[in-house]
Structures are given as structure tokens and as C-alpha cells.
Scaffold this motif. Structure first.
Motif, PDB file in Angstrom:
ATOM      1  N   ALA A   1     -11.637  -9.635  11.850  1.00 24.85           N
ATOM      2  CA  ALA A   1     -10.837 -10.864  11.727  1.00 24.85           C
ATOM      3  C   ALA A   1     -10.592 -11.173  10.248  1.00 24.85           C
ATOM      4  N   ARG A   2     -11.595 -10.864   9.420  1.00 27.38           N
ATOM      5  CA  ARG A   2     -11.448 -11.133   7.986  1.00 27.38           C
ATOM      6  C   ARG A   2     -10.304 -10.283   7.409  1.00 27.38           C
ATOM      7  N   LEU A   3     -10.292  -8.997   7.708  1.00 21.52           N
ATOM      8  CA  LEU A   3      -9.226  -8.146   7.169  1.00 21.52           C
ATOM      9  C   LEU A   3      -7.871  -8.586   7.703  1.00 21.52           C
ATOM     10  N   ARG A   4      -7.811  -8.917   8.973  1.00 27.77           N
ATOM     11  CA  ARG A   4      -6.510  -9.299   9.538  1.00 27.77           C
ATOM     12  C   ARG A   4      -5.976 -10.566   8.883  1.00 27.77           C
ATOM     13  N   ALA A   5      -6.897 -11.507   8.576  1.00 26.40           N
ATOM     14  CA  ALA A   5      -6.443 -12.743   7.915  1.00 26.40           C
ATOM     15  C   ALA A   5      -5.928 -12.437   6.509  1.00 26.40           C
ATOM     16  N   VAL A   6      -6.664 -11.607   5.793  1.00 20.87           N
ATOM     17  CA  VAL A   6      -6.264 -11.284   4.422  1.00 20.87           C
ATOM     18  C   VAL A   6      -4.958 -10.481   4.427  1.00 20.87           C
ATOM     19  N   LEU A   7      -4.855  -9.551   5.389  1.00 21.30           N
ATOM     20  CA  LEU A   7      -3.637  -8.742   5.488  1.00 21.30           C
ATOM     21  C   LEU A   7      -2.421  -9.601   5.817  1.00 21.30           C
ATOM     22  N   ALA A   8      -2.615 -10.581   6.702  1.00 17.23           N
ATOM     23  CA  ALA A   8      -1.479 -11.443   7.079  1.00 17.23           C
ATOM     24  C   ALA A   8      -0.933 -12.118   5.821  1.00 17.23           C
ATOM     25  N   ALA A   9      -1.828 -12.601   4.965  1.00 18.50           N
ATOM     26  CA  ALA A   9      -1.385 -13.289   3.747  1.00 18.50           C
ATOM     27  C   ALA A   9      -0.744 -12.289   2.776  1.00 18.50           C
ATOM     28  N   TRP A  10      -1.338 -11.120   2.667  1.00 16.83           N
ATOM     29  CA  TRP A  10      -0.826 -10.121   1.721  1.00 16.83           C
ATOM     30  C   TRP A  10       0.546  -9.601   2.156  1.00 16.83           C
ATOM     31  N   LEU A  11       0.695  -9.339   3.448  1.00 18.16           N
ATOM     32  CA  LEU A  11       1.986  -8.841   3.953  1.00 18.16           C
ATOM     33  C   LEU A  11       3.072  -9.915   3.842  1.00 18.16           C
ATOM     34  N   ALA A  12       2.671 -11.176   3.999  1.00 17.25           N
ATOM     35  CA  ALA A  12       3.649 -12.259   3.841  1.00 17.25           C
ATOM     36  C   ALA A  12       4.127 -12.295   2.388  1.00 17.25           C
ATOM     37  N   ARG A  13       3.197 -12.163   1.457  1.00 18.07           N
ATOM     38  CA  ARG A  13       3.535 -12.264   0.031  1.00 18.07           C
ATOM     39  C   ARG A  13       4.321 -11.056  -0.445  1.00 18.07           C
ATOM     40  N   THR A  14       3.894  -9.880  -0.038  1.00 20.89           N
ATOM     41  CA  THR A  14       4.516  -8.677  -0.617  1.00 20.89           C
ATOM     42  C   THR A  14       5.682  -8.147   0.212  1.00 20.89           C
ATOM     43  N   ARG A  15       5.690  -8.394   1.519  1.00 26.92           N
ATOM     44  CA  ARG A  15       6.722  -7.803   2.369  1.00 26.92           C
ATOM     45  C   ARG A  15       7.526  -8.836   3.150  1.00 26.92           C
TER      46      ARG A  15
END
Ligand SMILES: Cc1ncc(COP(=O)(O)O)c(C=O)c1O
Length: 479
Positions: free
Chosen positions: A161-175
Motif C-alpha cells: 500500500a505504501r508503494l502504491r500511494a507513493v507511485l500514485a503521487a509520482w505518476l500524477a506529478r511526472t506523467r
């Protein structure tokens, strides 16, 4: 299994008809495959060897292999030679993989260059020596100091869940992606995304996934492995030709819109609109392979398609081009309507990805170390890209360079030439330089070209590689 000579066919030149040598050889191989003497995956002898042993010219064998390839009796791969293809009616046959010691490296194909090659310019390989070991070690220590016992149990098949939360934010910012952590599935690379989606669409009754032509050979093989037909859709300077996609009748298509593999073109705005209109009207699924979107040099990031039509796009990416392919970590964001089926497939396949690397990646993403690493490799790769471009202009002045604004490879084309690019790649290999011919990634014939991966080598080595390439191809190409 590699064959050394002609014995396995029990062929003798004295039995050959006068003339028609090619047809004789084609017939013999076809029969041996049909009656099971040559099983799927068996390597045929190199053309030179077989020609010598049969006492025929090499051209006869080359032409015979070409016809057998057209008939899908065999498949050819740079570095792995020609191997017997899985035959219809043998569903258990898997697409053969090149053996470890003879492999073609690159996209979804196994690593390791053939003997004699000291400059491997296969596309898709990042600079593995740049792996952020110190940052990884620090992050892993931090993770081990804080992970709970529960973190180490069987978890959610979607991943930490931690990675998915961080990825959601990162993908929103970068992609520009708008996907919640709950909608993300952590996978073992884009390869696993393709496998899961293939299983899901097949279970829904689909029998085909359209793919770009040229397009990733590895992706094509992977989908075919799951029993799907892979109708080719031509790619031009604006990306995939949507009118041709509609004509295939397939309702699922695999695309690389941000940096088309291997041509490097970006899907043009009009084509994006056309594609999304197709997806809506056909109730279709676009699989968006964002394989190297983080690497761009002279242009702004291309927004992910997913943001425009999350109900029709399955977005997938991985750390294979940013950290290392061996990490086997990636992400898949299927349309909401497919999420449960994808999660069920992930659960059935492996119960979820290994947790520690996921937590470490989350730490790197959240703490900024991942972005720092990307900035570092981007600068380095730009210099490498410039070195290849400069060397191509000097040593292959008739070549047209494509796809150099982003990614880990570029393509040199020879539009006014009708040379067989597999032959050009074979000459390069004889000079110790491994490159993919464009035809390796094509289903239908097209202009010749060579794909040059540059991320893994220093500018000096790249200049040397292109110099050797220029020398190997001198006299081969139209002036
Ligand atoms: C077009 C394309 N898609 C995907 C991948 C990567 O797959 P994975 O994330 O499984 O390593 C590659 C790797 O070279 C590729 O070239």
C-alpha cells in the motif's frame, strides 16, 4: 539446442534436383518440422555452415530460410540465428527463447551478446553501472529498521500500500496520471502487465491484440505466447495509423505512444484524438506501454494517454529503463472495469510481488533519490545520444536518424535503399557490434533500418562502435 551441420536433415547434395535447390531445402525443413524431427525451438545451422556442408551457395540457404520465415516455419533472431517456430496445433509449444550463450539482447528478449561482440548496442538497456547502489542500500536499511512484522506477510496482491500511494503521487506529478493507490497493481515489469492483460482479455473472449508495426518484437512474442493473434498496425511519422487499427477488428491494442518502439515517433495530437474516439466507439482497450517515458532530452514530456480516457486505457511502466531490468518492478493501472480481473490474475500468478524491493522503491521515490538518479542518467544519456548522432553523421552520412529526442536508442534508416537490414546487422556483428535490424521488430516488410541503443556505453565507445559500423557497411549502402 544448436545444430552444427546438415546431418539432422539427412540431406545430401547428390539427391538434390537439378536447379530448384532452394525449394528442395525448404521442402526438407518443412517436412522435418511437420513430422516432428525438428521440434519448436531447435536452432538451424548458420547459413554459412549449412551451405558448406550441402555444397550449395550461401544464397540458396539464405533464401530458403527467408521463405521458411515467411511461412512461419522458423523465426530468425539476431544473435540467436534461425529457430523452428511453434507450429499450429501444438498449443503447448512456447515461443523459443534464444539460448543464454547466443541471445539477442534487448526489449523483452534475454540478455547476453553472442561471442565475438564487444559492443552491444541492443536497445532498451540502461547504464547498469549507474545503478544507485548507495541510495538503494540507505533506503533498504531504513526500510528494514521500520518495516513491521505484518509488512512481511502475504499482502495485498496489488502490492504494498505504501508503494502504491507513493507511485500514485509520482505518476500524477511526472506523467499527469489521475489514478488512486487502490487502482494501481505492482507487477514484475511491463512483461507481467502484458501477461496479466493477455490472460484477462482472453478470458473475456478476445482472440487478438493489435500491435504496432514496427513494434517491440519481445512484446509480440509475449502476447503470442498467451495464444493471442497479433495483427500488425502500421506506424508512420505521426504514430500508429488508427484507420488501419480499426480495420483489424481487434478490440485491444498495445501501443507505445510517448516514444514509439522502435521508431521513436510520438503519437501526434490528431492521432491521439482518433485513437481515443476508436476506443470509445469500439469499447476498446488501449494498453499504454510507457516503457521509457522518463528519458527525454529535447522535448517536454508527452502526457500519458491514460489521463484522457482512464476507462479505456491500461497504463503500464517499470523501473527497467530507469534502475535496471533485473529489478523486475513495474506498475499497471487497468481501467476500473478490468481491475478486479487483473488483481485476480496477479493473485493466481504469484500472490503478489516481493515486498522488500517495493518498500525500498517507495523510499527512493518519496525521498527524492529516484528523481535525483533520473536527472543524473538523463544528463549522461544526452551526451551519449549526442555522441552517436555525431558519429552517424560522420561515418554513415546517408543514414536518416530518427527517434533521437528521447529514450535509450535511436534508429538509423536507409529510405532509398532496399538492402536487407538483417544482412547489415550481420555485417555489423562480424565487426563486433550488435545492433537490431528494424526488420526484427517488423511483421511486414518495410524500409531497412538499424536500431542503436546507446544508454549503456560511454561516448568514446559509442563513437568507436559507429565508426566500425560505418566501415562494416561501407559499399553496402546506396550513396
Ligand atoms: C517496448 C518495451 N516495452 C517494455 C519493455 C520492458 O519490459 P519490462 O518492464 O518487463 O522489463 C521493454 C524492454 O526493453 C520494451 O522495449
Amino acid at each position: 539446442m544448436t545444430r552444427d551441420g546438415a546431418d539432422f536433415l539427412q540431406l545430401h547434395r547428390r539427391d538434390a534436383p537439378r536447379g530448384g535447390l532452394t525449394a528442395w531445402l525448404v521442402g526438407a525443413v518443412r517436412t522435418a518440422v511437420a513430422d516432428g524431427r525438428l521440434a519448436a525451438g531447435t536452432a538451424l545451422p548458420p547459413t554459412r555452415t549449412l551451405a558448406r556442408e550441402l555444397g550449395v551457395s550461401r544464397g540458396v540457404v539464405v533464401e530458403a530460410y527467408r521463405r521458411l520465415t515467411d511461412e512461419a516455419v522458423v523465426v530468425s533472431r539476431v544473435g540467436a540465428g534461425t529457430v523452428v517456430a511453434p507450429q499450429p496445433g501444438t498449443p503447448e509449444a512456447v515461443v523459443p527463447r534464444p539460448a543464454d550463450d547466443a541471445g539477442t539482447t534487448g526489449p523483452l528478449l534475454p540478455a547476453r551478446a553472442p561471442a565475438g561482440v564487444d559492443l552491444d548496442l541492443s536497445p532498451g538497456i540502461p547504464d547498469l553501472s549507474a545503478f544507485p547502489r548507495a541510495a538503494w542500500l540507505r533506503a533498504e536499511r531504513a526500510v528494514l529498521a521500520t518495516a513491521t512484522a505484518a509488512d512481511l506477510g502475504y499482502g495485498d496482491p496489488r502490492g504494498s500500500a505504501r508503494l502504491r500511494a507513493v507511485l500514485a503521487a509520482w505518476l500524477a506529478r511526472t506523467r499527469g496520471l489521475r489514478a488512486g493507490a487502490d487502482e494501481i497493481v505492482v507487477v514484475a515489469g511491463v512483461a507481467q502487465s502484458l501477461a496479466l492483460l493477455a490472460q484477462v482479455v482472453r478470458a473475456r473472449g478476445e482472440r487478438a491484440v493489435a500491435i504496432e508495426d514496427p513494434g517491440s518484437r519481445g512484446a509480440r512474442d509475449a502476447l503470442a505466447h498467451w495464444g493471442l493473434a497479433v495483427p500488425p498496425v502500421p506506424v508512420d511519422d505521426d504514430g500508429v495509423r488508427v484507420a488501419d487499427l480499426a480495420a483489424t477488428g481487434a478490440r485491444t491494442v498495445l501501443l507505445t505512444p510517448a516514444h514509439q518502439f522502435p521508431t521513436g515517433v510520438v503519437l501526434a495530437p490528431d492521432r491521439r484524438r482518433e485513437l481515443l474516439a476508436w476506443a470509445r466507439s469500439a469499447d476498446g482497450l488501449v494498453v499504454e506501454d510507457d516503457y521509457d517515458a522518463e528519458h527525454r532530452y529535447d522535448r517536454a514530456p508527452v502526457p500519458a494517454l491514460h489521463a484522457s480516457a482512464p476507462g479505456h486505457v491500461a497504463h503500464t511502466g517499470s523501473t527497467s529503463k530507469t534502475l535496471a531490468p533485473g529489478m523486475r518492478i513495474g506498475w499497471l493501472i487497468p481501467p476500473p472495469a478490468l481491475l478486479a480481473e487483473v488483481v485476480a490474475a496477479k493473485h493466481a500468478n504469484d500472490l503478489g510481488s516481493p515486498v522488500l524491493p517495493q518498500l525500498v522503491l517507495a523510499e527512493l521515490l518519496a525521498g527524492g533519490a529516484y528523481d535525483r538518479h533520473l536527472r543524473l542518467v538523463r544528463t549522461r544519456q544526452r551526451a551519449r545520444r549526442d555522441a552517436v548522432v555525431g558519429a552517424v553523421r560522420e561515418h554513415l552520412p546517408t543514414a536518416r536518424i530518427g527517434g533521437a529526442a528521447a529514450g535509450l536508442h535511436l534508429v538509423i534508416g536507409f529510405p532509398d535503399d532496399d538492402r536487407d537490414d538483417a544482412e547489415l546487422a550481420a555485417r555489423a556483428r562480424d565487426a563486433g557490434v550488435l545492433v537490431h535490424p528494424l526488420s526484427l521488430h517488423r511483421q511486414r516488410p518495410g524500409p531497412p533500418g538499424l536500431v542503436l541503443g546507446y544508454a549503456a556505453h560511454t561516448p568514446d565507445r559509442l563513437a568507436d562502435a559507429v565508426r566500425r559500423l560505418g566501415r562494416a557497411l561501407a559499399g553496402q549502402l546506396a550513396r
